[in-house]
Design a protein around this motif. Structure first.
Motif, PDB file in Angstrom:
ATOM      1  N   THR A  13       0.876  -1.185  -0.177  1.00 32.23           N
ATOM      2  CA  THR A  13      -0.123  -0.125   0.032  1.00 32.23           C
ATOM      3  C   THR A  13       1.258   1.658  -0.070  1.00 32.23           C
ATOM      4  OG1 THR A  13       0.407  -0.227   1.841  1.00 32.23           O
ATOM      5  CG2 THR A  13      -1.811  -1.362   1.356  1.00 32.23           C
ATOM      6  N   LYS A  14       2.147   0.988   0.160  1.00 32.66           N
ATOM      7  CA  LYS A  14       2.968   2.072   0.286  1.00 32.66           C
ATOM      8  C   LYS A  14       3.757   2.274  -1.389  1.00 32.66           C
ATOM      9  CE  LYS A  14       6.081   0.194   4.091  1.00 32.66           C
ATOM     10  NZ  LYS A  14       5.974   0.556   5.387  1.00 32.66           N
ATOM     11  N   PRO A  15       4.719   2.798  -1.578  1.00 31.21           N
ATOM     12  CA  PRO A  15       5.951   2.806  -2.199  1.00 31.21           C
ATOM     13  C   PRO A  15       7.006   1.658  -1.669  1.00 31.21           C
ATOM     14  CG  PRO A  15       5.949   5.234  -1.337  1.00 31.21           C
ATOM     15  CD  PRO A  15       5.269   4.089  -0.682  1.00 31.21           C
ATOM     16  N   LEU A  16       7.929   1.229  -2.728  1.00 28.46           N
ATOM     17  CA  LEU A  16       8.328   0.161  -2.978  1.00 28.46           C
ATOM     18  C   LEU A  16       9.448  -0.571  -4.058  1.00 28.46           C
ATOM     19  CD1 LEU A  16       6.380  -3.035  -4.029  1.00 28.46           C
ATOM     20  CD2 LEU A  16       5.208  -3.019  -2.401  1.00 28.46           C
ATOM     21  N   GLY A  17       9.778  -2.081  -3.663  1.00 26.53           N
ATOM     22  CA  GLY A  17      10.704  -1.621  -4.803  1.00 26.53           C
ATOM     23  C   GLY A  17      11.594  -3.174  -4.419  1.00 26.53           C
ATOM     24  N   ILE A  18      11.227  -3.579  -6.253  1.00 29.07           N
ATOM     25  CA  ILE A  18      12.093  -5.688  -5.134  1.00 29.07           C
ATOM     26  C   ILE A  18      13.366  -5.792  -6.090  1.00 29.07           C
ATOM     27  CG2 ILE A  18       9.897  -6.393  -6.368  1.00 29.07           C
ATOM     28  CD1 ILE A  18      10.298  -8.559  -4.529  1.00 29.07           C
ATOM     29  N   ASP A  19      13.788  -6.413  -5.827  1.00 28.09           N
ATOM     30  CA  ASP A  19      15.582  -7.104  -7.172  1.00 28.09           C
ATOM     31  C   ASP A  19      15.396  -8.337  -6.426  1.00 28.09           C
ATOM     32  OD1 ASP A  19      16.569  -6.075  -9.357  1.00 28.09           O
ATOM     33  OD2 ASP A  19      18.417  -6.339  -8.495  1.00 28.09           O
ATOM     34  N   ILE A  20      15.465  -8.556  -7.270  1.00 27.52           N
ATOM     35  CA  ILE A  20      16.309 -10.471  -7.670  1.00 27.52           C
ATOM     36  C   ILE A  20      17.617 -10.406  -8.660  1.00 27.52           C
ATOM     37  CG2 ILE A  20      14.437 -10.978  -9.323  1.00 27.52           C
ATOM     38  CD1 ILE A  20      14.234 -14.013  -6.750  1.00 27.52           C
ATOM     39  N   GLU A  21      18.769 -11.166  -8.062  1.00 30.00           N
ATOM     40  CA  GLU A  21      19.376 -11.834  -8.302  1.00 30.00           C
ATOM     41  C   GLU A  21      20.202 -12.977  -8.231  1.00 30.00           C
ATOM     42  OE1 GLU A  21      20.734  -9.692 -11.335  1.00 30.00           O
ATOM     43  OE2 GLU A  21      19.777  -7.489 -10.546  1.00 30.00           O
ATOM     44  N   THR A  32      20.921  -5.460  -5.334  1.00 31.15           N
ATOM     45  CA  THR A  32      19.564  -6.475  -5.193  1.00 31.15           C
ATOM     46  C   THR A  32      18.922  -4.369  -4.142  1.00 31.15           C
ATOM     47  OG1 THR A  32      19.277  -7.369  -3.528  1.00 31.15           O
ATOM     48  CG2 THR A  32      19.895  -8.468  -5.433  1.00 31.15           C
ATOM     49  N   ALA A  33      19.382  -4.634  -2.766  1.00 30.40           N
ATOM     50  CA  ALA A  33      19.364  -3.303  -2.215  1.00 30.40           C
ATOM     51  C   ALA A  33      18.758  -2.466  -3.320  1.00 30.40           C
ATOM     52  CB  ALA A  33      19.590  -3.356  -0.656  1.00 30.40           C
ATOM     53  N   LYS A  34      19.859  -1.657  -3.189  1.00 34.61           N
ATOM     54  CA  LYS A  34      20.064  -0.145  -3.570  1.00 34.61           C
ATOM     55  C   LYS A  34      19.257  -0.327  -5.137  1.00 34.61           C
ATOM     56  CE  LYS A  34      24.018   1.091  -2.532  1.00 34.61           C
ATOM     57  NZ  LYS A  34      25.487   1.998  -2.230  1.00 34.61           N
ATOM     58  N   GLU A  35      19.127  -1.605  -6.063  1.00 33.82           N
ATOM     59  CA  GLU A  35      17.864  -1.568  -7.537  1.00 33.82           C
ATOM     60  C   GLU A  35      17.247  -1.030  -6.924  1.00 33.82           C
ATOM     61  OE1 GLU A  35      17.953  -1.807 -10.723  1.00 33.82           O
ATOM     62  OE2 GLU A  35      19.931  -1.941 -10.949  1.00 33.82           O
ATOM     63  N   ALA A  36      15.932  -2.355  -5.286  1.00 33.34           N
ATOM     64  CA  ALA A  36      15.168  -2.220  -5.212  1.00 33.34           C
ATOM     65  C   ALA A  36      14.579  -0.706  -4.594  1.00 33.34           C
ATOM     66  CB  ALA A  36      15.459  -2.975  -4.090  1.00 33.34           C
ATOM     67  N   LEU A  37      15.750  -0.019  -3.672  1.00 31.27           N
ATOM     68  CA  LEU A  37      15.580   1.071  -3.321  1.00 31.27           C
ATOM     69  C   LEU A  37      15.487   2.299  -4.621  1.00 31.27           C
ATOM     70  CD1 LEU A  37      18.028   1.738  -1.087  1.00 31.27           C
ATOM     71  CD2 LEU A  37      16.137   1.825  -0.255  1.00 31.27           C
ATOM     72  N   TYR A  38      16.615   2.220  -5.464  1.00 29.68           N
ATOM     73  CA  TYR A  38      15.998   3.331  -7.367  1.00 29.68           C
ATOM     74  C   TYR A  38      14.508   2.789  -7.442  1.00 29.68           C
ATOM     75  CZ  TYR A  38      16.643   4.933 -11.308  1.00 29.68           C
ATOM     76  OH  TYR A  38      16.623   5.557 -12.532  1.00 29.68           O
ATOM     77  N   LYS A  39      13.878   1.755  -7.127  1.00 31.96           N
ATOM     78  CA  LYS A  39      12.822   1.190  -7.417  1.00 31.96           C
ATOM     79  C   LYS A  39      11.602   2.055  -6.874  1.00 31.96           C
ATOM     80  CE  LYS A  39      13.824  -3.204 -10.133  1.00 31.96           C
ATOM     81  NZ  LYS A  39      13.036  -3.791 -10.555  1.00 31.96           N
ATOM     82  N   ALA A  40      11.975   1.949  -5.632  1.00 37.30           N
ATOM     83  CA  ALA A  40      10.755   2.732  -4.454  1.00 37.30           C
ATOM     84  C   ALA A  40      10.697   3.823  -4.905  1.00 37.30           C
ATOM     85  CB  ALA A  40      11.325   2.714  -3.354  1.00 37.30           C
ATOM     86  N   LEU A  41      11.939   4.462  -4.994  1.00 35.20           N
ATOM     87  CA  LEU A  41      12.423   6.150  -4.788  1.00 35.20           C
ATOM     88  C   LEU A  41      11.641   6.598  -5.998  1.00 35.20           C
ATOM     89  CD1 LEU A  41      16.132   6.624  -3.774  1.00 35.20           C
ATOM     90  CD2 LEU A  41      14.100   7.502  -3.194  1.00 35.20           C
ATOM     91  N   ASN A  42      11.870   6.367  -7.300  1.00 30.58           N
ATOM     92  CA  ASN A  42      11.205   6.602  -8.870  1.00 30.58           C
ATOM     93  C   ASN A  42      11.622   7.663  -8.897  1.00 30.58           C
ATOM     94  OD1 ASN A  42      10.082   6.222 -10.703  1.00 30.58           O
ATOM     95  ND2 ASN A  42       8.149   6.845  -9.876  1.00 30.58           N
TER      96      ASN A  42
END
Length: 209
Positions: free
Chosen positions: A101-109, A145-155
């Motif tokens: 329900t709030k901004p989020l980002g996920i990455d898998i490698e 993966t954490a930084k990719e997820a952060l990047y997605k959550a930030l947009n």
């Protein structure tokens, strides 16, 4: 079983991961896509990329969400008609989605030794802990993966991973972590959830309220 994991982070947030083992036609079967998504699929010429795309849409079905309700904004960010937050990720033979329900980002490698060669491009000066002791490849991959997820959550475009994204020190095997984002003169705190498997890892990033 293709649906490999279903992880409930809290009452509103969940992660689903798919192991891609099926032929393309099986992934396509009874899958109703939005017209724009059909075009996106046709533009993918590599079979593995087509499978990853379709597996992510099958994950929506597993989550009870009709794939044809998915669209993308002008920046390519996925949107759902319901307004629910969605993030999509895929890598070799794996696809994942996160819903909340709030901004989020996920990455898998998947774990690959070559991550060591590019580490200086994304490591913050305070993340040198990842280069010490055992599991260096794995820790570097988890930070990526954490930084990719952060990047997605930030947009937000133009984020410099090695300067503006800082993953707090963690021990290998931790299920949770935290991070700071430095943006427009401000420091923002994020929570991280880690998924660690033998061949791959994934991170979910959500802002701390």
């Amino acid at each position: 079983m293709p649906l490999h994991q279903r992880v409930n982070i809290d009452e509103q947030t969940r992660i689903l991961i798919w192991h891609i083992e099926e032929p393309l036609e099986q992934l396509k079967k009874d899958l109703k896509l939005a017209k724009a998504d059909e075009i996106r699929l046709q533009k993918r010429k590599i079979l593995s990329h087509q499978k990853e795309f379709l597996a992510s849409r099958r994950l929506l079905l597993e989550a009870g969400i009709p794939p044809h309700s998915l669209s993308h904004d002008p920046n390519g960010i996925p949107r759902l008609e319901s307004g629910q937050q969605l993030s999509i990720t895929h890598t070799k033979n794996l696809a994942g989605i996160a819903l909340g329900t709030k901004p989020l980002g996920i990455d898998i490698e998947v774990f690959r030794p070559k991550i060591h060669r590019i580490a200086t491009r994304f490591l913050h000066t305070e993340e040198s802990f990842a280069l010490k002791d055992d599991h260096v490849i794995e820790k570097l991959t988890l930070i990526w993966t954490a930084k990719e997820a952060l990047y997605k959550a930030l947009n937000e475009k133009g984020i410099i991973f090695s300067e503006q994204l800082l993953v707090t020190t963690f021990q290998w095997g931790d299920k949770k972590g935290s991070a700071k984002v430095f943006f427009q003169g401000k420091s923002m705190d994020f929570s991280l959830n880690f998924i660690i498997e033998k061949a791959y890892c994934a991170s979910l990033a959500t802002p701390k309220i």
